[in-house]
Design a protein around this motif. Structure first.
Motif, PDB file in Angstrom:
ATOM      1  N   LYS A  88       0.836  -1.201   0.000  1.00 13.63           N
ATOM      2  CA  LYS A  88       0.000   0.000   0.000  1.00 13.63           C
ATOM      3  C   LYS A  88       0.870   1.249   0.000  1.00 13.63           C
ATOM      4  CE  LYS A  88      -3.913  -1.936   2.489  1.00 13.63           C
ATOM      5  NZ  LYS A  88      -4.757  -1.805   3.689  1.00 13.63           N
ATOM      6  N   ASP A  89       0.292   2.337  -0.490  1.00 18.28           N
ATOM      7  CA  ASP A  89       0.962   3.636  -0.432  1.00 18.28           C
ATOM      8  C   ASP A  89       0.931   4.111   1.018  1.00 18.28           C
ATOM      9  OD1 ASP A  89       2.052   6.124  -0.903  1.00 18.28           O
ATOM     10  OD2 ASP A  89       0.422   6.826  -2.191  1.00 18.28           O
ATOM     11  N   LEU A  90       2.099   4.311   1.615  1.00 17.50           N
ATOM     12  CA  LEU A  90       2.205   4.720   3.019  1.00 17.50           C
ATOM     13  C   LEU A  90       2.113   6.235   3.213  1.00 17.50           C
ATOM     14  CD1 LEU A  90       5.099   2.324   4.093  1.00 17.50           C
ATOM     15  CD2 LEU A  90       2.628   1.958   4.295  1.00 17.50           C
ATOM     16  N   TRP A  91       1.884   6.956   2.139  1.00 15.67           N
ATOM     17  CA  TRP A  91       1.847   8.413   2.176  1.00 15.67           C
ATOM     18  C   TRP A  91       0.922   8.933   3.263  1.00 15.67           C
ATOM     19  CZ3 TRP A  91       4.067  12.790   1.216  1.00 15.67           C
ATOM     20  CH2 TRP A  91       3.346  13.960   1.039  1.00 15.67           C
ATOM     21  N   THR A  92      -0.275   8.380   3.368  1.00 19.51           N
ATOM     22  CA  THR A  92      -1.232   8.896   4.349  1.00 19.51           C
ATOM     23  C   THR A  92      -0.792   8.617   5.782  1.00 19.51           C
ATOM     24  OG1 THR A  92      -2.577   6.891   4.173  1.00 19.51           O
ATOM     25  CG2 THR A  92      -3.214   8.767   2.793  1.00 19.51           C
ATOM     26  N   VAL A  94       2.377   8.884   6.868  1.00 21.20           N
ATOM     27  CA  VAL A  94       3.435   9.831   7.245  1.00 21.20           C
ATOM     28  C   VAL A  94       2.987  11.284   7.112  1.00 21.20           C
ATOM     29  CG1 VAL A  94       5.275   8.229   6.628  1.00 21.20           C
ATOM     30  CG2 VAL A  94       4.526   9.904   4.947  1.00 21.20           C
ATOM     31  N   LEU A  95       1.877  11.509   6.441  1.00 19.72           N
ATOM     32  CA  LEU A  95       1.411  12.852   6.158  1.00 19.72           C
ATOM     33  C   LEU A  95       0.671  13.459   7.344  1.00 19.72           C
ATOM     34  CD1 LEU A  95       0.996  15.029   3.952  1.00 19.72           C
ATOM     35  CD2 LEU A  95      -1.137  13.862   3.406  1.00 19.72           C
ATOM     36  N   PRO A  96       1.127  14.612   7.839  1.00 25.00           N
ATOM     37  CA  PRO A  96       0.361  15.311   8.878  1.00 25.00           C
ATOM     38  C   PRO A  96      -0.967  15.778   8.269  1.00 25.00           C
ATOM     39  CG  PRO A  96       2.568  16.220   8.690  1.00 25.00           C
ATOM     40  CD  PRO A  96       2.374  15.284   7.531  1.00 25.00           C
ATOM     41  N   GLU A  97      -2.018  15.623   9.000  1.00 22.68           N
ATOM     42  CA  GLU A  97      -3.357  15.940   8.489  1.00 22.68           C
ATOM     43  C   GLU A  97      -3.445  17.390   8.043  1.00 22.68           C
ATOM     44  OE1 GLU A  97      -7.804  15.486  10.195  1.00 22.68           O
ATOM     45  OE2 GLU A  97      -6.337  13.956  10.758  1.00 22.68           O
ATOM     46  N   GLY A  98      -3.979  17.583   6.850  1.00 18.38           N
ATOM     47  CA  GLY A  98      -4.207  18.911   6.322  1.00 18.38           C
ATOM     48  C   GLY A  98      -2.993  19.624   5.761  1.00 18.38           C
ATOM     49  N   ARG A  99      -1.847  18.964   5.691  1.00 14.98           N
ATOM     50  CA  ARG A  99      -0.636  19.660   5.252  1.00 14.98           C
ATOM     51  C   ARG A  99      -0.557  19.829   3.740  1.00 14.98           C
ATOM     52  NH1 ARG A  99       5.545  18.678   7.182  1.00 14.98           N
ATOM     53  NH2 ARG A  99       6.461  20.205   5.796  1.00 14.98           N
ATOM     54  N   PHE A 100      -0.913  18.784   2.993  1.00 18.91           N
ATOM     55  CA  PHE A 100      -0.839  18.848   1.529  1.00 18.91           C
ATOM     56  C   PHE A 100      -2.158  18.391   0.931  1.00 18.91           C
ATOM     57  CE2 PHE A 100       3.577  18.170   2.833  1.00 18.91           C
ATOM     58  CZ  PHE A 100       4.210  19.168   2.143  1.00 18.91           C
ATOM     59  N   HIS A 101      -2.525  19.023  -0.158  1.00 17.27           N
ATOM     60  CA  HIS A 101      -3.756  18.641  -0.857  1.00 17.27           C
ATOM     61  C   HIS A 101      -3.456  18.511  -2.342  1.00 17.27           C
ATOM     62  CE1 HIS A 101      -6.218  19.336   2.670  1.00 17.27           C
ATOM     63  NE2 HIS A 101      -5.523  20.453   2.866  1.00 17.27           N
ATOM     64  N   PHE A 102      -4.096  17.550  -2.965  1.00 23.28           N
ATOM     65  CA  PHE A 102      -3.939  17.373  -4.426  1.00 23.28           C
ATOM     66  C   PHE A 102      -5.210  17.815  -5.122  1.00 23.28           C
ATOM     67  CE2 PHE A 102      -0.884  14.371  -2.760  1.00 23.28           C
ATOM     68  CZ  PHE A 102       0.218  14.664  -3.521  1.00 23.28           C
TER      69      PHE A 102
END
Length: 102
Positions: A88-92, A94-102
């Motif tokens: 699975k993509d582990l991006w979510t 390590v990503l702090p909530e609300g920091r980056f949006h696509f």
């Protein structure tokens, strides 16, 4: 000294692996996801974070990256599956909530 990260990215089909190193994992993976991380990851659309390690400093991270890059694909896949058996993509994670949006 800054901590360092070693990471492995792949494409949607999991047919390509890219090993990298950074002192800022979140920003670096975000750049890859935008297509600005490297020519290789942009060309092969390798922007799914499958694996990462945290090291005490960049020197250790760079040494580990070099050792991983010398290994064959099968060894790297076993390393990835040791922490991420479903690839699975582990991006979510390590990503702090609300920091980056696509």
């Amino acid at each position: 000294m800054k901590e360092g990260f070693v990471y492995i990215l792949s494409n949607a089909q999991r047919s390509v692996l890219y090993t990298g190193v950074s002192s800022d994992l979140i920003n670096r993976v975000f750049k890859h996801k935008q297509g600005n991380g490297s020519v290789f990851t942009s060309k092969y659309k390798a922007h799914f974070l499958l694996y990462y390690e945290i090291h005490q400093n960049m020197y250790q991270a760079i040494q580990r990256e070099k050792r991983i890059k010398k290994r064959k694909r099968e060894w790297k896949m076993n390393l990835i599956r040791s922490i991420n058996p479903e690839l699975k993509d582990l991006w979510t994670q390590v990503l702090p909530e609300g920091r980056f949006h696509f």
